[in-house]
Design a protein around this motif. Structure first.
Motif, PDB file in Angstrom:
ATOM      1  N   SER A 142       0.827  -1.213   0.000  1.00 10.25           N
ATOM      2  CA  SER A 142       0.000   0.000   0.000  1.00 10.25           C
ATOM      3  C   SER A 142       0.858   1.258   0.000  1.00 10.25           C
ATOM      4  O   SER A 142       0.542   2.240  -0.686  1.00 10.25           O
ATOM      5  N   VAL A 143       1.966   1.231   0.739  1.00 14.14           N
ATOM      6  CA  VAL A 143       2.879   2.376   0.760  1.00 14.14           C
ATOM      7  C   VAL A 143       3.624   2.484  -0.565  1.00 14.14           C
ATOM      8  O   VAL A 143       3.781   3.579  -1.116  1.00 14.14           O
ATOM      9  N   ILE A 144       4.062   1.334  -1.090  1.00 10.92           N
ATOM     10  CA  ILE A 144       4.749   1.333  -2.383  1.00 10.92           C
ATOM     11  C   ILE A 144       3.846   1.864  -3.480  1.00 10.92           C
ATOM     12  O   ILE A 144       4.263   2.662  -4.332  1.00 10.92           O
ATOM     13  N   LEU A 145       2.579   1.438  -3.465  1.00 10.22           N
ATOM     14  CA  LEU A 145       1.618   1.897  -4.474  1.00 10.22           C
ATOM     15  C   LEU A 145       1.431   3.398  -4.407  1.00 10.22           C
ATOM     16  O   LEU A 145       1.440   4.088  -5.441  1.00 10.22           O
ATOM     17  N   GLY A 146       1.262   3.926  -3.186  1.00  7.01           N
ATOM     18  CA  GLY A 146       1.104   5.370  -3.039  1.00  7.01           C
ATOM     19  C   GLY A 146       2.301   6.134  -3.561  1.00  7.01           C
ATOM     20  O   GLY A 146       2.160   7.151  -4.251  1.00  7.01           O
ATOM     21  N   THR A 176       4.932  13.059  -1.959  1.00  3.10           N
ATOM     22  CA  THR A 176       4.903  14.363  -2.621  1.00  3.10           C
ATOM     23  C   THR A 176       5.669  15.397  -1.807  1.00  3.10           C
ATOM     24  O   THR A 176       6.458  16.186  -2.354  1.00  3.10           O
ATOM     25  N   PHE A 177       5.443  15.389  -0.498  1.00  4.74           N
ATOM     26  CA  PHE A 177       6.155  16.320   0.378  1.00  4.74           C
ATOM     27  C   PHE A 177       7.662  16.088   0.328  1.00  4.74           C
ATOM     28  O   PHE A 177       8.452  17.027   0.196  1.00  4.74           O
ATOM     29  N   LEU A 178       8.068  14.820   0.395  1.00  3.13           N
ATOM     30  CA  LEU A 178       9.492  14.497   0.456  1.00  3.13           C
ATOM     31  C   LEU A 178      10.233  14.866  -0.826  1.00  3.13           C
ATOM     32  O   LEU A 178      11.355  15.383  -0.781  1.00  3.13           O
ATOM     33  N   ILE A 179       9.605  14.618  -1.986  1.00  7.73           N
ATOM     34  CA  ILE A 179      10.308  14.913  -3.243  1.00  7.73           C
ATOM     35  C   ILE A 179      10.319  16.407  -3.550  1.00  7.73           C
ATOM     36  O   ILE A 179      11.095  16.861  -4.392  1.00  7.73           O
ATOM     37  N   LYS A 238      18.336   9.196  -1.162  1.00  2.00           N
ATOM     38  CA  LYS A 238      18.636   8.206  -0.135  1.00  2.00           C
ATOM     39  C   LYS A 238      17.777   8.454   1.102  1.00  2.00           C
ATOM     40  O   LYS A 238      17.222   7.511   1.690  1.00  2.00           O
ATOM     41  N   ILE A 239      17.646   9.697   1.501  1.00  2.00           N
ATOM     42  CA  ILE A 239      16.832  10.041   2.664  1.00  2.00           C
ATOM     43  C   ILE A 239      15.360   9.803   2.379  1.00  2.00           C
ATOM     44  O   ILE A 239      14.625   9.253   3.201  1.00  2.00           O
ATOM     45  N   VAL A 240      14.918  10.204   1.187  1.00  2.00           N
ATOM     46  CA  VAL A 240      13.512  10.044   0.812  1.00  2.00           C
ATOM     47  C   VAL A 240      13.113   8.574   0.834  1.00  2.00           C
ATOM     48  O   VAL A 240      12.101   8.187   1.459  1.00  2.00           O
ATOM     49  N   PHE A 241      13.880   7.733   0.169  1.00  2.00           N
ATOM     50  CA  PHE A 241      13.541   6.310   0.115  1.00  2.00           C
ATOM     51  C   PHE A 241      13.748   5.627   1.470  1.00  2.00           C
ATOM     52  O   PHE A 241      13.021   4.682   1.798  1.00  2.00           O
ATOM     53  N   GLY A 242      14.714   6.114   2.248  1.00  2.00           N
ATOM     54  CA  GLY A 242      14.899   5.570   3.590  1.00  2.00           C
ATOM     55  C   GLY A 242      13.706   5.857   4.479  1.00  2.00           C
ATOM     56  O   GLY A 242      13.239   4.990   5.232  1.00  2.00           O
ATOM     57  N   PHE A 243      13.176   7.075   4.385  1.00  2.00           N
ATOM     58  CA  PHE A 243      11.994   7.472   5.139  1.00  2.00           C
ATOM     59  C   PHE A 243      10.812   6.584   4.762  1.00  2.00           C
ATOM     60  O   PHE A 243      10.120   6.030   5.630  1.00  2.00           O
ATOM     61  N   LEU A 244      10.570   6.439   3.471  1.00  2.00           N
ATOM     62  CA  LEU A 244       9.438   5.637   3.001  1.00  2.00           C
ATOM     63  C   LEU A 244       9.611   4.159   3.374  1.00  2.00           C
ATOM     64  O   LEU A 244       8.629   3.468   3.688  1.00  2.00           O
TER      65      LEU A 244
END
Length: 225
Positions: free
Chosen positions: A9-13, A138-141, A148-154
């Motif tokens: 569900s998170v990956i899809l979003g 959307t906020f992170l990008i 690295k930080i964005v994908f680590g957070f997700l």
């Protein structure tokens, strides 16, 4: 399977943001649908089930109220990310640690009762996570954080609910206090879902598309769960 669906569900979003970049209007409609679905599952399934698990209805009610209050406190740190509105501005120099901890704690806690509550709660959380993942991604990008930080957070956010499911099933404390934990999560869901529905209104005017999204969320719960 529960773990896979929650992570998916998170990956899809996140993928929806990177691939099609849904408009704010679409995101608001998804939020309205998810809020209605979450509220319907809470009222029609979780509330009756938790009250049948105990004869101490007052105790259940107290934990529901604690859940509402707890979510209010968490939102003071997450800035509303749980219901789709991140009210902060970042220059990319300082990582929003409180937002990260608050969101992960929220995601972990909502996974705790899934093993016992069953598919009703599982699907409610899945439906809730997709638009939240869209807003969070959307906020992170839009910040200046590295990929690295964005994908680590997700990554960590996506694994918190499955971790909650695992520990909720294996740790005696969580299984022994299942009723209280579920009541707590009901309070959290009541707070989040009502905020989503109220904030999706603009100038308190009637919005047919929003109304249809809410109605669909309610009917889907009534006729499928």
């Amino acid at each position: 399977m529960n773990y896979i669906l929650l992570i998916a569900s998170v990956i899809l979003g996140a993928l929806l943001v990177f691939i099609i970049k849904p408009s704010n209007k679409i995101v608001r409609l998804l939020l309205a649908f998810s809020g209605a679905y979450l509220l319907s599952v809470t009222i029609l399934h979780l509330l009756p089930e938790v009250y049948t698990e105990t004869t101490d209805s007052k105790r259940v009610g107290i934990f529901i109220l604690i859940g509402i209050i707890l979510q209010s406190v968490l939102e003071s740190f997450s800035k509303g990310a749980e219901h789709g509105h991140i009210h902060i501005h970042s220059d990319g120099k300082k990582f929003p640690s409180l937002l990260f901890v608050s969101l992960c704690l929220h995601a972990f806690s909502e996974g705790l009762p899934i093993h016992h509550a069953g598919d009703n709660l599982l699907w409610a959380i899945i439906v809730h996570k997709i638009p939240i993942a869209i807003v969070l991604t959307t906020f992170l990008i839009q910040t200046k954080y590295s990929k690295k930080i964005v994908f680590g957070f997700l990554f960590f956010f996506g694994f918190m609910s499955p971790l909650g499911v695992l520990l909720g099933d294996k740790i005696d404390f969580f299984t022994n206090y299942y009723t209280e934990i579920t009541a707590l999560i009901i309070g959290v869901f009541l707070h989040i879902s009502t905020i989503i529905l109220f904030e999706s209104s603009e100038n308190h005017t009637f919005n047919l598309q929003k109304f249809m999204a809410i109605l669909l969320g309610v009917l889907l719960t009534v006729f499928t769960l």
